[in-house]
Design a protein around this motif. Structure first.
Motif, PDB file in Angstrom:
ATOM      1  N   ARG A   1      85.312  26.241  38.654  1.00  0.00           N
ATOM      2  CA  ARG A   1      85.351  26.566  37.413  1.00  0.00           C
ATOM      3  C   ARG A   1      84.379  27.633  36.874  1.00  0.00           C
ATOM      4  NH1 ARG A   1      84.824  21.456  34.169  1.00  0.00           N
ATOM      5  NH2 ARG A   1      83.467  21.220  36.159  1.00  0.00           N
TER       6      ARG A   1
ATOM      7  N   PHE B   1      80.655  35.645  37.128  1.00  0.00           N
ATOM      8  CA  PHE B   1      80.436  36.582  35.877  1.00  0.00           C
ATOM      9  C   PHE B   1      81.086  37.886  36.476  1.00  0.00           C
ATOM     10  CE2 PHE B   1      78.296  39.248  33.052  1.00  0.00           C
ATOM     11  CZ  PHE B   1      78.964  38.685  31.702  1.00  0.00           C
TER      12      PHE B   1
ATOM     13  N   ASN C   1      75.609  35.367  37.957  1.00  0.00           N
ATOM     14  CA  ASN C   1      76.377  34.495  38.122  1.00  0.00           C
ATOM     15  C   ASN C   1      75.816  33.517  37.258  1.00  0.00           C
ATOM     16  OD1 ASN C   1      78.736  35.927  39.223  1.00  0.00           O
ATOM     17  ND2 ASN C   1      77.833  35.459  41.068  1.00  0.00           N
ATOM     18  N   ARG C   2      74.578  33.137  37.109  1.00  0.00           N
ATOM     19  CA  ARG C   2      73.951  31.897  36.647  1.00  0.00           C
ATOM     20  C   ARG C   2      74.446  30.795  37.189  1.00  0.00           C
ATOM     21  NH1 ARG C   2      75.245  32.633  30.531  1.00  0.00           N
ATOM     22  NH2 ARG C   2      73.736  30.656  30.489  1.00  0.00           N
ATOM     23  N   THR C   3      74.440  30.876  38.465  1.00  0.00           N
ATOM     24  CA  THR C   3      74.874  29.299  39.372  1.00  0.00           C
ATOM     25  C   THR C   3      74.216  29.252  40.318  1.00  0.00           C
ATOM     26  OG1 THR C   3      76.432  30.781  40.813  1.00  0.00           O
ATOM     27  CG2 THR C   3      77.394  30.274  38.831  1.00  0.00           C
TER      28      THR C   3
ATOM     29  N   TRP D   1      73.754  26.184  43.802  1.00  0.00           N
ATOM     30  CA  TRP D   1      74.274  25.095  44.720  1.00  0.00           C
ATOM     31  C   TRP D   1      73.134  23.981  44.662  1.00  0.00           C
ATOM     32  CZ3 TRP D   1      79.170  24.611  46.814  1.00  0.00           C
ATOM     33  CH2 TRP D   1      79.714  25.686  47.011  1.00  0.00           C
TER      34      TRP D   1
ATOM     35  N   TYR E   1      74.196  28.506  33.901  1.00  0.00           N
ATOM     36  CA  TYR E   1      75.697  28.152  33.481  1.00  0.00           C
ATOM     37  C   TYR E   1      76.119  26.988  34.073  1.00  0.00           C
ATOM     38  CZ  TYR E   1      80.131  29.088  31.487  1.00  0.00           C
ATOM     39  OH  TYR E   1      81.300  29.126  30.479  1.00  0.00           O
ATOM     40  N   ARG E   2      76.391  27.165  35.649  1.00  0.00           N
ATOM     41  CA  ARG E   2      77.189  25.992  36.261  1.00  0.00           C
ATOM     42  C   ARG E   2      76.391  25.446  37.552  1.00  0.00           C
ATOM     43  NH1 ARG E   2      82.442  25.329  38.586  1.00  0.00           N
ATOM     44  NH2 ARG E   2      81.631  24.765  40.539  1.00  0.00           N
TER      45      ARG E   2
ATOM     46  N   ASN F   1      77.197  23.842  41.620  1.00  0.00           N
ATOM     47  CA  ASN F   1      77.899  23.538  42.532  1.00  0.00           C
ATOM     48  C   ASN F   1      77.585  22.565  43.259  1.00  0.00           C
ATOM     49  OD1 ASN F   1      79.502  25.998  41.763  1.00  0.00           O
ATOM     50  ND2 ASN F   1      77.916  26.967  42.780  1.00  0.00           N
TER      51      ASN F   1
ATOM     52  N   GLY G   1      81.734  20.168  40.507  1.00  0.00           N
ATOM     53  CA  GLY G   1      80.998  21.452  39.758  1.00  0.00           C
ATOM     54  C   GLY G   1      80.489  20.669  38.320  1.00  0.00           C
ATOM     55  N   LEU G   2      79.488  21.209  37.680  1.00  0.00           N
ATOM     56  CA  LEU G   2      79.037  20.749  36.413  1.00  0.00           C
ATOM     57  C   LEU G   2      78.616  21.883  35.723  1.00  0.00           C
ATOM     58  CD1 LEU G   2      77.804  18.433  34.874  1.00  0.00           C
ATOM     59  CD2 LEU G   2      75.579  18.848  35.855  1.00  0.00           C
ATOM     60  N   LEU G   3      79.272  21.942  34.534  1.00  0.00           N
ATOM     61  CA  LEU G   3      79.149  23.109  33.544  1.00  0.00           C
ATOM     62  C   LEU G   3      77.994  22.741  32.621  1.00  0.00           C
ATOM     63  CD1 LEU G   3      82.726  24.465  32.796  1.00  0.00           C
ATOM     64  CD2 LEU G   3      81.117  25.388  34.542  1.00  0.00           C
TER      65      LEU G   3
ATOM     66  N   ARG H   1      77.700  23.032  29.330  1.00  0.00           N
ATOM     67  CA  ARG H   1      78.299  22.443  28.415  1.00  0.00           C
ATOM     68  C   ARG H   1      78.841  20.904  28.579  1.00  0.00           C
ATOM     69  NH1 ARG H   1      82.662  26.461  29.255  1.00  0.00           N
ATOM     70  NH2 ARG H   1      84.385  25.250  30.081  1.00  0.00           N
ATOM     71  N   ASP H   2      79.339  20.589  29.818  1.00  0.00           N
ATOM     72  CA  ASP H   2      79.772  19.228  29.865  1.00  0.00           C
ATOM     73  C   ASP H   2      78.402  18.436  30.261  1.00  0.00           C
ATOM     74  OD1 ASP H   2      82.266  20.083  30.106  1.00  0.00           O
ATOM     75  OD2 ASP H   2      82.522  20.306  32.267  1.00  0.00           O
TER      76      ASP H   2
END
Lengths: 196, 183
Positions: free
Chosen positions: A163, A167, B92-94, B96, B130-131, B133, B175-177, B179-180
């Protein structure tokens, strides 16, 4: 031995990449900000000069030569006059029989065309008929709707949806992983033969 | 001001120690079950100096595309494993996430779960990600439960991607966002 041609489809063919000859065209593609870059180049969208494109191609080809877990292909018109896209099998996991693929086409429209579908089918043949993998994966951004359609039309199944992992274009998009197993591929080919 | 993100209730996170960690890693790598939970690559053995080179290479990352921590159990101040971020994608602000608890006495007691929570706080509150993985093999049920406690959600699986013990196993993606996690 059976006379099999792994690299030619009705409208396109797979060839080796050539850093010198292909750099110019590859650099041109990157001057459209909507271009979808190679997975090996996970940098933010930016245009490449011909020299930068050549350097990138040189590097990926050298690395592929050394580590034997990455293979590169140029997708070209049958007369080889035009480079339509670049495809790679990267992270070939010989122990588990699993491999990831990536494909980048010259522009967004090309992903929904016959050229892309034929390239995907040749790559499947290569993966299952030549290097005998158990499964083939590809992860792509959800905005690449042309490629999603081409993947579904060639037997790939959606397996994972990470999800909002990407971006781009001022929005967040899912990263979708598609997969096809050797058994799916064989079944598809057997039923194609029946219909012929 | 916030509290020290590197100190929790049962553990603390510290910079990796290229010398001492390398010796311990060489011991943990001989534990086949541990290695098979960690990685889908063929289980292999490295000597301590190869492990030192690997840790030093990780620490030389100028673009900050990853960070590894050694996990110390607070009670005995004993190194029990490691946790880290890998392939941070800044635009992407992601990132692993990976974790390994090499000391078996500390399995199934919440040490790993706390480390995963701490590294998520670091990623969201300090790095502005942001998230997150992660990948886990379908035979690692204990880890899946632990990740769910942190807030990770199963987002799918690549079918039959790992071949072990004469069977094929799925690789599960979670996955972990942000906001969660904050909820």
């Amino acid at each position: 031995m059976k006379n099999t041609n792994l690299f030619t489809a009705p409208n396109i063919c797979l060839t080796a990449l050539d850093a010198v000859a292909d750099a110019k065209r590859f650099a041109t593609w990157t001057h459209d900000s909507r271009f979808i870059p190679l997975i090996e180049d996970d940098s933010p969208t930016h245009p490449l000069s011909e020299a930068q494109a050549k350097k990138l191609l040189d590097e990926i080809l050298k690395e592929a030569d050394e580590d034997r877990t990455t293979f590169w292909f140029g997708i070209r018109t049958l007369d080889k006059s035009e480079l339509l896209g670049i495809a790679t099998l990267h992270w070939i996991d010989w122990g588990n029989g699993a491999v990831y693929m990536d494909i980048t086409m010259k522009n967004l429209e090309e992903y929904g065309k016959t050229s892309t579908k034929e390239a995907l089918e040749l790559l499947q043949n290569y993966v299952f008929y030549e290097i005998h993998m158990h499964r083939l994966s590809i992860s792509i951004p959800a905005y690449n709707t042309g490629l999603i359609e081409s993947l579904q039309n060639t037997g790939f199944i959606e397996e994972v949806r990470r999800r909002e992992a990407i971006f781009r274009f001022d929005k967040r998009w899912d990263s979708i992983h598609f997969g096809i197993l050797a058994s799916d591929w064989k079944e598809k080919n057997d039923s194609n033969k029946l219909h012929r | 001001m916030s509290t020290n993100l590197y100190v929790g209730e049962k553990i603390r996170l510290a910079a990796r120690d290229p010398k001492n960690d390398a010796v311990r890693m060489a011991i943990w790598q001989r534990d086949t079950e541990f290695s098979r939970l960690m990685d889908s690559d063929p289980v292999r053995l490295w000597n301590a100096s190869q492990n030192t080179t690997w840790i030093e290479k990780q620490q030389k990352d100028d673009a900050f595309t990853g960070i590894d921590f050694t996990i110390y159990a607070l009670e005995e101040d004993k190194p029990i494993g490691f946790v880290g971020l890998d392939e941070i994608s800044w635009h992407n602000r992601t990132s692993w996430v990976g974790i390994g608890i090499g000391e078996r006495d500390y399995w199934g007691k919440g040490y790993g779960t706390e480390a995963m929570k701490m590294v998520a706080r670091y990623a969201f509150e300090e790095l502005g990600l942001y998230r997150l993985n992660l990948n886990v093999f379908s035979y690692n049920e204990r880890a899946i439960k632990s990740y769910e406690k942190v807030g990770y959600i199963v987002e799918g699986k690549t079918r039959e991607a790992v071949h072990r013990d004469g069977k094929r196993w799925d690789v599960i993606f979670m996955g972990l966002l942000e906001r969660d996690f904050r909820r």
